[in-house]
Design a protein around this motif. Structure first.
Motif, PDB file in Angstrom:
ATOM      1  N   LEU A 184      52.350  22.950   4.773  1.00  0.00           N
ATOM      2  CA  LEU A 184      52.262  22.770   6.222  1.00  0.00           C
ATOM      3  C   LEU A 184      53.509  23.253   6.946  1.00  0.00           C
ATOM      4  O   LEU A 184      53.511  23.361   8.178  1.00  0.00           O
ATOM      5  CB  LEU A 184      52.008  21.300   6.556  1.00  0.00           C
ATOM      6  CG  LEU A 184      50.643  20.748   6.117  1.00  0.00           C
ATOM      7  CD1 LEU A 184      50.589  19.251   6.316  1.00  0.00           C
ATOM      8  CD2 LEU A 184      49.521  21.430   6.884  1.00  0.00           C
ATOM      9  N   ARG A 185      54.574  23.538   6.224  1.00  0.00           N
ATOM     10  CA  ARG A 185      55.780  24.062   6.866  1.00  0.00           C
ATOM     11  C   ARG A 185      55.581  25.483   7.380  1.00  0.00           C
ATOM     12  O   ARG A 185      56.334  25.947   8.235  1.00  0.00           O
ATOM     13  CB  ARG A 185      56.946  24.023   5.874  1.00  0.00           C
ATOM     14  CG  ARG A 185      57.329  22.602   5.449  1.00  0.00           C
ATOM     15  CD  ARG A 185      58.443  22.625   4.419  1.00  0.00           C
ATOM     16  NE  ARG A 185      58.798  21.279   3.993  1.00  0.00           N
ATOM     17  CZ  ARG A 185      59.685  21.002   3.037  1.00  0.00           C
ATOM     18  NH1 ARG A 185      60.284  21.998   2.393  1.00  0.00           N
ATOM     19  NH2 ARG A 185      59.936  19.752   2.710  1.00  0.00           N
ATOM     20  N   LEU A 186      54.574  26.166   6.837  1.00  0.00           N
ATOM     21  CA  LEU A 186      54.288  27.535   7.278  1.00  0.00           C
ATOM     22  C   LEU A 186      53.326  27.491   8.468  1.00  0.00           C
ATOM     23  O   LEU A 186      52.229  26.939   8.363  1.00  0.00           O
ATOM     24  CB  LEU A 186      53.670  28.326   6.122  1.00  0.00           C
ATOM     25  CG  LEU A 186      53.370  29.801   6.402  1.00  0.00           C
ATOM     26  CD1 LEU A 186      54.647  30.576   6.639  1.00  0.00           C
ATOM     27  CD2 LEU A 186      52.592  30.408   5.234  1.00  0.00           C
ATOM     28  N   ARG A 187      53.725  28.068   9.579  1.00  0.00           N
ATOM     29  CA  ARG A 187      52.929  27.991  10.802  1.00  0.00           C
ATOM     30  C   ARG A 187      51.556  28.629  10.622  1.00  0.00           C
ATOM     31  O   ARG A 187      50.541  28.107  11.110  1.00  0.00           O
ATOM     32  CB  ARG A 187      53.662  28.674  11.955  1.00  0.00           C
ATOM     33  CG  ARG A 187      52.907  28.559  13.284  1.00  0.00           C
ATOM     34  CD  ARG A 187      53.737  29.077  14.439  1.00  0.00           C
ATOM     35  NE  ARG A 187      53.998  30.507  14.313  1.00  0.00           N
ATOM     36  CZ  ARG A 187      54.633  31.233  15.230  1.00  0.00           C
ATOM     37  NH1 ARG A 187      55.098  30.646  16.322  1.00  0.00           N
ATOM     38  NH2 ARG A 187      54.842  32.514  15.046  1.00  0.00           N
ATOM     39  N   ALA A 188      51.474  29.740   9.909  1.00  0.00           N
ATOM     40  CA  ALA A 188      50.181  30.401   9.709  1.00  0.00           C
ATOM     41  C   ALA A 188      49.215  29.480   8.964  1.00  0.00           C
ATOM     42  O   ALA A 188      48.030  29.402   9.305  1.00  0.00           O
ATOM     43  CB  ALA A 188      50.370  31.710   8.946  1.00  0.00           C
ATOM     44  N   TYR A 189      49.723  28.781   7.956  1.00  0.00           N
ATOM     45  CA  TYR A 189      48.859  27.861   7.219  1.00  0.00           C
ATOM     46  C   TYR A 189      48.413  26.712   8.110  1.00  0.00           C
ATOM     47  O   TYR A 189      47.240  26.305   8.060  1.00  0.00           O
ATOM     48  CB  TYR A 189      49.597  27.330   5.988  1.00  0.00           C
ATOM     49  CG  TYR A 189      48.795  26.314   5.213  1.00  0.00           C
ATOM     50  CD1 TYR A 189      47.839  26.711   4.299  1.00  0.00           C
ATOM     51  CD2 TYR A 189      48.980  24.947   5.420  1.00  0.00           C
ATOM     52  CE1 TYR A 189      47.077  25.785   3.593  1.00  0.00           C
ATOM     53  CE2 TYR A 189      48.230  24.016   4.723  1.00  0.00           C
ATOM     54  CZ  TYR A 189      47.289  24.435   3.812  1.00  0.00           C
ATOM     55  OH  TYR A 189      46.537  23.500   3.125  1.00  0.00           O
ATOM     56  N   ARG A 190      49.308  26.181   8.913  1.00  0.00           N
ATOM     57  CA  ARG A 190      48.939  25.080   9.819  1.00  0.00           C
ATOM     58  C   ARG A 190      47.817  25.513  10.749  1.00  0.00           C
ATOM     59  O   ARG A 190      46.875  24.759  10.996  1.00  0.00           O
ATOM     60  CB  ARG A 190      50.149  24.626  10.643  1.00  0.00           C
ATOM     61  CG  ARG A 190      51.209  23.902   9.860  1.00  0.00           C
ATOM     62  CD  ARG A 190      52.133  23.121  10.786  1.00  0.00           C
ATOM     63  NE  ARG A 190      52.745  23.944  11.813  1.00  0.00           N
ATOM     64  CZ  ARG A 190      53.893  24.609  11.678  1.00  0.00           C
ATOM     65  NH1 ARG A 190      54.548  24.534  10.526  1.00  0.00           N
ATOM     66  NH2 ARG A 190      54.390  25.317  12.660  1.00  0.00           N
ATOM     67  N   ARG A 191      47.914  26.719  11.275  1.00  0.00           N
ATOM     68  CA  ARG A 191      46.877  27.178  12.209  1.00  0.00           C
ATOM     69  C   ARG A 191      45.545  27.410  11.501  1.00  0.00           C
ATOM     70  O   ARG A 191      44.486  27.141  12.070  1.00  0.00           O
ATOM     71  CB  ARG A 191      47.358  28.447  12.910  1.00  0.00           C
ATOM     72  CG  ARG A 191      48.581  28.184  13.793  1.00  0.00           C
ATOM     73  CD  ARG A 191      48.939  29.345  14.668  1.00  0.00           C
ATOM     74  NE  ARG A 191      50.046  29.001  15.564  1.00  0.00           N
ATOM     75  CZ  ARG A 191      50.491  29.759  16.535  1.00  0.00           C
ATOM     76  NH1 ARG A 191      49.934  30.947  16.756  1.00  0.00           N
ATOM     77  NH2 ARG A 191      51.491  29.371  17.296  1.00  0.00           N
ATOM     78  N   LEU A 360      43.155  30.083  17.373  1.00  0.00           N
ATOM     79  CA  LEU A 360      44.125  29.771  16.323  1.00  0.00           C
ATOM     80  C   LEU A 360      44.180  30.867  15.263  1.00  0.00           C
ATOM     81  O   LEU A 360      45.274  31.309  14.868  1.00  0.00           O
ATOM     82  CB  LEU A 360      43.762  28.436  15.668  1.00  0.00           C
ATOM     83  CG  LEU A 360      43.973  27.187  16.532  1.00  0.00           C
ATOM     84  CD1 LEU A 360      43.318  25.977  15.887  1.00  0.00           C
ATOM     85  CD2 LEU A 360      45.460  26.917  16.734  1.00  0.00           C
ATOM     86  N   THR A 363      46.152  34.294  15.817  1.00  0.00           N
ATOM     87  CA  THR A 363      47.621  34.347  15.768  1.00  0.00           C
ATOM     88  C   THR A 363      48.161  34.352  14.346  1.00  0.00           C
ATOM     89  O   THR A 363      49.385  34.360  14.158  1.00  0.00           O
ATOM     90  CB  THR A 363      48.207  33.140  16.523  1.00  0.00           C
ATOM     91  OG1 THR A 363      47.778  31.927  15.878  1.00  0.00           O
ATOM     92  CG2 THR A 363      47.760  33.143  17.969  1.00  0.00           C
ATOM     93  N   VAL A 364      47.286  34.338  13.337  1.00  0.00           N
ATOM     94  CA  VAL A 364      47.744  34.289  11.948  1.00  0.00           C
ATOM     95  C   VAL A 364      48.204  35.668  11.508  1.00  0.00           C
ATOM     96  O   VAL A 364      47.485  36.660  11.689  1.00  0.00           O
ATOM     97  CB  VAL A 364      46.621  33.782  11.027  1.00  0.00           C
ATOM     98  CG1 VAL A 364      47.024  33.911   9.567  1.00  0.00           C
ATOM     99  CG2 VAL A 364      46.290  32.339  11.358  1.00  0.00           C
TER     100      VAL A 364
END
Length: 578
Positions: A184-191, A360, A363-364
């Motif tokens: 979850l620290r990676l923004r792409a994964y969170r999105r 969402l 933006t990945v």
């Protein structure tokens, strides 16, 4: 009541997974005399001595035993594998303490188990404080040693199994919250995770609402089967397309296009509902299902390009939690809203969720954080590739058999839960919600432990556990117990799903992820359709409970296929370049 059986089950599973049971005696547990004292007093209380004591004294002594057991858990809190066991003890102790030393017992559960509530010192049908923590579940009366049990008993049993298995296989160093949250620290994964949660929540809201609407109008499992067939059949084509296209296109773009196409399909469904055309609605569901299969193949194929291999298990678990958490939210929301919100309103909510997911996913951007930078190569046919990987091929066969059983259960749920067990029009939504809640817990467990080293054996055990739950579902006469069994089946299924995806990502050629996931998805959808078609036919000669038992037997066959895969020598993981 589950202590001795779960001890035996835990030792058997530890041996099956290649563990070393003697590690249990090497665990440095503090103050073991607290356990001996607590259990010893309970044995005395439930015997002749307990009946000779004044009721109030016996009640206080009963509460005191739980104080001793909780104190032992606290003294050994650094052993995180004991936490689930401790939670179950604490919940039971809380219910007993709130009722003056008596455990609340549900009369309906006792009747379903076929037992009489004894006038002993440990249970009471009149205890009503925190009743939901009492013995509100029942083993089917047709089983040996039938009895009632509580949610605390369930946690104690599962906690005992977890402690034995994790200690024997991994020395007790297993649970790690940090492992789960690391991706979850990676923004792409969170999105990606948030987009999947939002999109699938709306999707399940629509599907559950349409199933309940169809069954309420026609009271026919055949019509429900037709609806589910329209949803499940086109993904076979979608899986075939995914096997060809996903490995040739930017996977993050595929996700965006899929959500746009699914939104358009739901807009078509709204038109069909407003026009009163069931045909248009079925076509829209078919299109949405076909597009969804492309997304299901693209997402797990994308993750290795975002994250290092050591995070893939937790990443798959997180995505599974998002997807099945969405299923739980959407299905339960549909059940609650069935009588107050029109189906068009739920479809509009679903349309909005697709728009959010598009925003969402758009933006990945891929990052080279440990994934494969292998040069592009045309994907070979997923079936041919799988045949050359016997272990993976057998696992796909196992999952295909398993989806045959789940297809049968999906069609049977309205009749089983609604008609036979009295849950009414909300039955499908609540049943699907219980199943999804279990899926979330199972996937989270794999993420916490990263238990994927023996994929075939783990999947076989998970499918066997789900088979037992389905058979119990067919035998039970108690609605709360049925929902608990569905949750248990979901938890077992959730573990197998994450283990399978991670095994593929770690062992298969990265250039063929899309082909493999696409072929696997198409084969599973094919057998799901077979299950959907088979359930109404079986329903002509069997009641819904009998159909559930047959589904459990089919799942047992899937467990055998997965066990055979576990006996094959695993292929070494494909080297990955950074």
């Amino acid at each position: 009541m589950f202590l001795l059986p779960t001890l035996i089950v835990g030792l058997a599973l530890a041996v099956a997974l290649g563990g070393r049971p003697w590690r249990l005696i090497e665990v440095p547990l503090r103050w073991p005399w607290l356990v001996a004292a607590g259990l010893g007093v309970q044995v005395a209380l439930f015997g002749p001595l307990g009946s000779a004591l004044p009721p109030r004294v016996a009640g206080y002594a009963h509460v005191a035993t739980y104080v001793l057991l909780v104190a032992w858990i606290v003294a050994n809190r650094r052993h995180r594998t004991l936490l689930l066991l401790g939670l179950g003890i604490a919940l039971n102790g809380l219910a007993i303490a709130a009722n003056g030393g008596h455990m609340p017992v549900s009369t309906a559960a006792a009747n379903a188990a076929g037992i009489e509530i004894a006038s002993g010192t440990n249970v009471s049908a009149g205890a009503d404080r925190l009743w939901f923590l009492g013995d509100v579940f029942a083993l089917p009366r047709s089983l040996p040693l039938t009895n009632v049990f509580s949610v605390g008993d369930v946690l104690i049993g599962l906690g005992m199994i977890a402690f034995i298995v994790l200690t024997a296989t991994r020395g007790g160093r297993a649970f790690s919250v940090r492992r789960v949250v690391e991706p979850l620290r990676l923004r792409a994964y969170r999105r990606l995770a948030i987009g999947k949660l939002v999109s699938y929540a709306g999707d399940w809201l629509t599907l559950a609402a349409l199933v309940e609407w169809t069954y309420a109008r026609d009271a026919s499992t055949t019509q429900v089967a037709l609806l589910l067939l329209a949803r499940a059949a086109p993904p076979i084509l979608g899986g075939g397309v995914a096997a060809v296209l996903v490995d040739r296109l930017p996977k993050e773009r595929v996700l965006v296009l899929v959500e746009i196409a699914r939104g358009a399909a739901i807009a078509l469904a709204i038109v069909g509902v407003l026009a009163g055309s069931r045909g248009i609605v079925l076509i829209a569901l078919a299109l949405s299902g076909a597009f969804a299969t492309l997304g299901r193949a693209a997402l797990p194929a994308l993750l290795p390009s975002l994250l290092p291999q050591r995070q893939l298990s937790a990443a798959n678990a997180g995505m599974g939690v998002a997807e099945d958490g969405a299923m739980a939210v959407g299905a339960v929301a549909a059940g609650l809203a069935a009588t107050s919100v029109p189906v068009t309103g739920m479809l509009i909510v679903d349309l909005v969720t697709f728009a959010v997911a598009v925003a969402l996913f758009a933006t990945v951007r891929l990052r080279a954080s440990g994934g494969s930078d292998a040069p592009p190569e045309r994907a070979r046919d997923g079936a041919r590739y799988l045949i050359r990987q016997p272990a993976l091929f057998l696992l796909v066969i196992a999952f295909a058999i398993a989806t045959l059983a789940t297809g049968m259960i999906g069609v049977t749920l309205p009749g089983l839960l609604g008609d036979e067990l009295g849950l009414g029009a909300h039955a499908y939504g609540f049943g699907a919600g219980a199943l999804a809640g279990g899926l979330v817990l199972g996937q989270l467990l794999v993420g916490l432990t990263d238990a994927v080293s023996r994929a075939g054996a783990l999947i076989a055990i998970g499918l066997a556990a789900a088979a037992a739950a389905f058979i119990g579902l067919g035998l039970t006469e108690h609605a709360p117990t049925a929902l608990l069994l569905l949750a248990f089946a979901g938890a077992a299924d959730g573990t197998t799903d994450v283990v399978f995806k991670t095994a593929v990502q770690r062992r298969a050629d990265p250039r063929r992820y899309g082909a493999l996931f696409g072929f696997a998805g198409a084969s599973m959808r094919t057998t799901m359709i077979a299950g959907i078609l088979l359930a109404p036919l079986l329903g002509r000669v069997l009641d819904p409970g009998g159909v559930a038992v047959v589904a459990g037997v089919v799942l047992a066959g899937a467990a055998v296929a997965a066990a055979a895969a576990g006996l094959r020598r695993a292929e070494a993981p494909t080297p990955v370049t950074a």
